[in-house]
Design an enzyme around this catalytic site. Structure first.
Site, PDB file in Angstrom:
ATOM      1  N   ASP A  79       0.810  -1.225   0.000  1.00  0.00           N
ATOM      2  CA  ASP A  79       0.000   0.000   0.000  1.00  0.00           C
ATOM      3  C   ASP A  79       0.841   1.272   0.000  1.00  0.00           C
ATOM      4  OD1 ASP A  79      -2.226  -1.662   0.126  1.00  0.00           O
ATOM      5  OD2 ASP A  79      -2.209  -1.665   2.310  1.00  0.00           O
ATOM      6  N   LYS A 114       1.830   2.062  -5.112  1.00  0.00           N
ATOM      7  CA  LYS A 114       2.376   1.484  -6.350  1.00  0.00           C
ATOM      8  C   LYS A 114       1.449   1.745  -7.536  1.00  0.00           C
ATOM      9  CE  LYS A 114       2.406  -2.484  -4.265  1.00  0.00           C
ATOM     10  NZ  LYS A 114       2.083  -2.060  -2.891  1.00  0.00           N
ATOM     11  N   GLY A 160      -4.574  -4.309  -3.785  1.00  0.00           N
ATOM     12  CA  GLY A 160      -5.571  -3.287  -4.122  1.00  0.00           C
ATOM     13  C   GLY A 160      -4.786  -2.065  -4.528  1.00  0.00           C
ATOM     14  N   HIS A 161      -4.753  -1.765  -5.802  1.00  0.00           N
ATOM     15  CA  HIS A 161      -3.952  -0.658  -6.322  1.00  0.00           C
ATOM     16  C   HIS A 161      -4.870   0.464  -6.784  1.00  0.00           C
ATOM     17  CE1 HIS A 161      -0.329  -3.549  -7.148  1.00  0.00           C
ATOM     18  NE2 HIS A 161      -0.704  -3.513  -5.889  1.00  0.00           N
ATOM     19  N   GLN A 203       2.025  -6.032  -3.159  1.00  0.00           N
ATOM     20  CA  GLN A 203       2.496  -6.100  -1.755  1.00  0.00           C
ATOM     21  C   GLN A 203       3.792  -5.293  -1.605  1.00  0.00           C
ATOM     22  OE1 GLN A 203       1.463  -9.565  -3.158  1.00  0.00           O
ATOM     23  NE2 GLN A 203      -0.465  -8.628  -2.666  1.00  0.00           N
TER      24      GLN A 203
HETATM   25  P1  GDP Z   1      -0.775   0.298  -3.541  1.00  0.00           P
HETATM   26  O1  GDP Z   1      -1.371  -0.958  -3.052  1.00  0.00           O
HETATM   27  O2  GDP Z   1       0.698   0.368  -3.293  1.00  0.00           O
HETATM   28  O3  GDP Z   1      -1.101   0.595  -4.979  1.00  0.00           O
HETATM   29  O4  GDP Z   1      -1.417   1.462  -2.661  1.00  0.00           O
HETATM   30  P2  GDP Z   1      -2.990   1.615  -2.284  1.00  0.00           P
HETATM   31  O5  GDP Z   1      -3.724   2.050  -3.488  1.00  0.00           O
HETATM   32  O6  GDP Z   1      -3.467   0.415  -1.573  1.00  0.00           O
HETATM   33  O7  GDP Z   1      -2.904   2.755  -1.179  1.00  0.00           O
HETATM   34  C1  GDP Z   1      -2.370   4.013  -1.441  1.00  0.00           C
HETATM   35  C2  GDP Z   1      -3.443   5.055  -1.160  1.00  0.00           C
HETATM   36  O8  GDP Z   1      -2.851   6.329  -1.100  1.00  0.00           O
HETATM   37  C3  GDP Z   1      -4.496   5.154  -2.248  1.00  0.00           C
HETATM   38  O9  GDP Z   1      -5.706   5.530  -1.666  1.00  0.00           O
HETATM   39  C4  GDP Z   1      -3.963   6.251  -3.159  1.00  0.00           C
HETATM   40  O10 GDP Z   1      -4.990   6.913  -3.892  1.00  0.00           O
HETATM   41  C5  GDP Z   1      -3.359   7.191  -2.136  1.00  0.00           C
HETATM   42  N1  GDP Z   1      -2.187   7.948  -2.589  1.00  0.00           N
HETATM   43  C6  GDP Z   1      -1.183   7.576  -3.415  1.00  0.00           C
HETATM   44  N2  GDP Z   1      -0.224   8.541  -3.462  1.00  0.00           N
HETATM   45  C7  GDP Z   1      -0.642   9.529  -2.643  1.00  0.00           C
HETATM   46  C8  GDP Z   1      -0.068  10.780  -2.242  1.00  0.00           C
HETATM   47  O11 GDP Z   1       1.035  11.163  -2.628  1.00  0.00           O
HETATM   48  N3  GDP Z   1      -0.793  11.532  -1.355  1.00  0.00           N
HETATM   49  C9  GDP Z   1      -2.000  11.131  -0.871  1.00  0.00           C
HETATM   50  N4  GDP Z   1      -2.619  11.911  -0.009  1.00  0.00           N
HETATM   51  N5  GDP Z   1      -2.566   9.969  -1.231  1.00  0.00           N
HETATM   52  C10 GDP Z   1      -1.885   9.180  -2.090  1.00  0.00           C
HETATM   53  P1  IMO Z   2      -0.891  -4.190  -2.225  1.00  0.00           P
HETATM   54  O1  IMO Z   2      -0.431  -4.772  -3.546  1.00  0.00           O
HETATM   55  C1  IMO Z   2      -0.962  -4.559   2.118  1.00  0.00           C
HETATM   56  C2  IMO Z   2      -1.082  -8.609   3.782  1.00  0.00           C
HETATM   57  C3  IMO Z   2      -2.339  -9.025   4.498  1.00  0.00           C
HETATM   58  C4  IMO Z   2      -1.751  -9.976   5.531  1.00  0.00           C
HETATM   59  C5  IMO Z   2      -0.633 -10.672   4.758  1.00  0.00           C
HETATM   60  C6  IMO Z   2      -1.013 -12.025   4.185  1.00  0.00           C
HETATM   61  O2  IMO Z   2      -2.191  -3.480  -2.303  1.00  0.00           O
HETATM   62  O3  IMO Z   2       0.188  -3.403  -1.587  1.00  0.00           O
HETATM   63  P2  IMO Z   2      -2.558 -12.761   2.126  1.00  0.00           P
HETATM   64  O4  IMO Z   2      -4.014 -12.529   1.856  1.00  0.00           O
HETATM   65  O5  IMO Z   2      -1.650 -12.231   1.070  1.00  0.00           O
HETATM   66  O6  IMO Z   2      -2.247 -14.196   2.451  1.00  0.00           O
HETATM   67  O7  IMO Z   2      -2.254 -11.925   3.485  1.00  0.00           O
HETATM   68  O8  IMO Z   2      -0.295  -9.789   3.702  1.00  0.00           O
HETATM   69  N1  IMO Z   2      -1.275  -8.114   2.388  1.00  0.00           N
HETATM   70  C7  IMO Z   2      -1.196  -6.829   2.043  1.00  0.00           C
HETATM   71  N2  IMO Z   2      -1.014  -5.717   2.788  1.00  0.00           N
HETATM   72  N3  IMO Z   2      -1.051  -4.460   0.779  1.00  0.00           N
HETATM   73  C8  IMO Z   2      -1.215  -5.557   0.008  1.00  0.00           C
HETATM   74  O9  IMO Z   2      -1.194  -5.505  -1.340  1.00  0.00           O
HETATM   75  C9  IMO Z   2      -1.330  -6.803   0.647  1.00  0.00           C
HETATM   76  N4  IMO Z   2      -1.528  -8.075   0.201  1.00  0.00           N
HETATM   77  C10 IMO Z   2      -1.471  -8.864   1.275  1.00  0.00           C
HETATM   78  O10 IMO Z   2      -2.987  -7.935   5.093  1.00  0.00           O
HETATM   79  O11 IMO Z   2      -1.160  -9.241   6.576  1.00  0.00           O
HETATM   80 MG    MG Z   3      -2.904  -1.641  -1.828  1.00  0.00          MG
END
Ligand code: GDP
Ligand code: IMO
Ligand code: MG
Length: 433
Positions: free
Chosen positions: A14, A17, A41-42, A226
């Site tokens: 998270d 990416k 979840g991207h 991840q």
């Molecule tokens: P990922 O799994 O690495 O793709 O990240 P996620 O999408 O799960 O979580 C990142 C969250 O931060 C999302 O809600 C993005 O929309 C938000 N986000 C990404 N870059 C920024 C930033 O520079 N500032 C803020 N405030 N939010 C951001």
């Molecule tokens: P993105 O790509 C954050 C965490 C879960 C749990 C552990 C194992 O959005 O960054 P699993 O279901 O993979 O067997 O769970 O890994 N986890 C993540 N945490 N971002 C993710 O993906 C994750 N995918 C798995 O919360 O702790």
């Molecule tokens: Mg994510």
């Protein structure tokens, strides 16, 4: 010159990416996922509209791209169909962008999800806090050499046989060990025949596609899911996911040789978050932690769970830089720290007079006793979301970025100051010659 760039998370996922892959996809021709599944979840925000992708690569919003779900990904067919339908219904699946799924990618079956949740319930307070998507059990079947791949699903006879053998074994576990209801083979068969018909148009040998594009001088972007510390080998085991999340797996998970990779960009949040259980040395359980959670809207993009928040941890980042060969860092969510008077950066873990600065100790009982060693820096109060180059950042924000750059030993290529595609400061473009 054509380039192949790998994106990985440097923390526990998270990191943002999705946003960075969407941004870099502008310069790429192929965008490929190579591991993980719909545990990811991207989030992409373009012109104010949010899209959350779990399986489809984050280049999908651009026209004239090739999006690949590589052999190392575990695919829940129901989820990818929903994702395709959702994008199409919102007019977000561009006409000249093609999606391909590797014929050797393994398929998540209903019994994988059932076993995932049954195991977590049984573990009680020792649970990992998985996403419950069946990721671990699906990778287990792959390693046990009994898993079902797309090429198996598309061959009715092989699918029937493999399903039969697997259901027999999984039902034994479900009913005898976990004392739960069995799954029904015929129901699964009927459901998955429909998925096969829907998805067969996308299934192919994706390694060959990438190789051809490389030969044709195209740019390739590999999208990690991840983060390095959720890696099955290098992460905080057992509180990890079941795939290898480090950059080296971009090759194995997509069928490309390591000599093709030019650079690795590590995505690093300006602070640290973690969803699920496991050690977290810089975790904040006070008002500052709550503030970061609220301002950063730190809720899981897959499960909606509240993300645990803490200070930036350089020990994590340094280890990721090493194990993934990171050549540039993209720092995200710097805007979230605006208004915090004093910022802390963890530069080491202390225990019994000993200090760890390069790696998280592998014995989690030792990690549990580690005390973070912090450096303090003055914060800033100015709104930074409109900054589009480093000079536009307040001095203290710039100092924070420079300090992390020094401590990590890697150049910052990008600073993200908001969720939107354009809320970005680009310092260096990894696809530039
Ligand atoms: P990922 O799994 O690495 O793709 O990240 P996620 O999408 O799960 O979580 C990142 C969250 O931060 C999302 O809600 C993005 O929309 C938000 N986000 C990404 N870059 C920024 C930033 O520079 N500032 C803020 N405030 N939010 C951001
Ligand atoms: P993105 O790509 C954050 C965490 C879960 C749990 C552990 C194992 O959005 O960054 P699993 O279901 O993979 O067997 O769970 O890994 N986890 C993540 N945490 N971002 C993710 O993906 C994750 N995918 C798995 O919360 O702790
Ligand atoms: Mg994510």
């Amino acid at each position: 010159m054509a380039k192949a760039v790998v994106i990985v998370g440097t923390q526990w996922g998270d990191e943002g990416k999705g946003k960075i892959v969407d941004l870099y996809a502008e310069d790429a021709d192929v965008i490929a996922r190579f591991q993980g599944g719909n545990n990811a979840g991207h989030t992409l925000v373009v012109k104010g509209e949010q899209t959350i992708l779990h399986l489809i690569p984050s280049g999908i919003l651009h026209n004239n791209k090739i999006c690949i779900v590589g052999n190392g990904v575990v695919v829940d067919p129901k989820v990818i169909i929903q994702e395709i339908d959702d994008l199409k219904s919102r007019n977000l699946f561009p006409p000249n962008t093609n999606l391909f799924i590797s014929e050797t990618a393994h398929i998540i079956m209903p019994y994988h999800r059932r076993l995932d949740s049954a195991r977590e319930s049984r573990k009680g307070h020792k649970k990992i806090g998985t996403t419950g998507r069946g990721i671990g059990p699906c990778y287990e079947d792959k390693v046990a050499r009994v898993g079902i791949r797309f090429c198996d699903l598309l061959d009715d006879k092989i699918f029937r046989e493999k399903l039969n053998r697997n259901v027999e074994e999984k039902n034994f576990f479900l009913t005898e060990y976990f004392k739960e209801e069995p799954v029904d083979e015929q129901t699964i068969y009927n459901e998955y025949r429909i998925y096969a018909d829907r998805l067969k148009q996308y299934v192919t040998d994706t390694s060959i596609i990438i190789a051809k594009e490389i030969t044709n001088g195209k740019n390739i972007l590999f999208e990690g899911a991840q983060g390095c510390h959720l890696d099955i080998e290098h992460g905080t085991f057992p509180f990890v996911t079941s795939s290898s999340t480090v950059a080296g797996n971009a090759c194995c998970g997509s069928g490309v040789g390591p000599t093709e990779i030019d650079s690795v960009i590590g995505i690093c949040k300006a602070y640290t978050t973690r969803v699920g259980e496991g050690p977290f040395v810089t975790e904040l359980t006070d008002d500052i932690g709550n503030r970061i959670q609220e301002v950063g809207k730190e809720f899981g993009a897959t499960t909606g769970r509240k993300r645990r928040c803490g200070w930036l941890d350089i020990v994590l980042v340094r280890q990721s830089v090493r194990v993934s060969g990171i050549t540039g860092i993209a720092m995200t969510k710097l805007d979230v720290l605006t208004g915090i008077e004093t910022l802390k950066i963890c530069v080491g873990y202390k225990i019994d007079g000993k200090e760890f600065t390069e790696s998280v100790p592998s014995n989690l009982q030792i990690v549990a006793q580690c005390q973070p060693v912090y450096e303090e820096m003055d914060g800033w109060t100015e709104d930074i979301s409109k900054a589009r180059n480093i000079q536009e950042l307040p001095t203290n924000a710039r100092k924070y970025v420079e300090r992390m750059e020094e401590l990590a030993g890697v150049k910052v290529f990008l600073v993200s100051v908001g969720a939107g595609r354009d809320e970005t400061i680009i310092v260096e473009n990894p696809f530039a010659d």
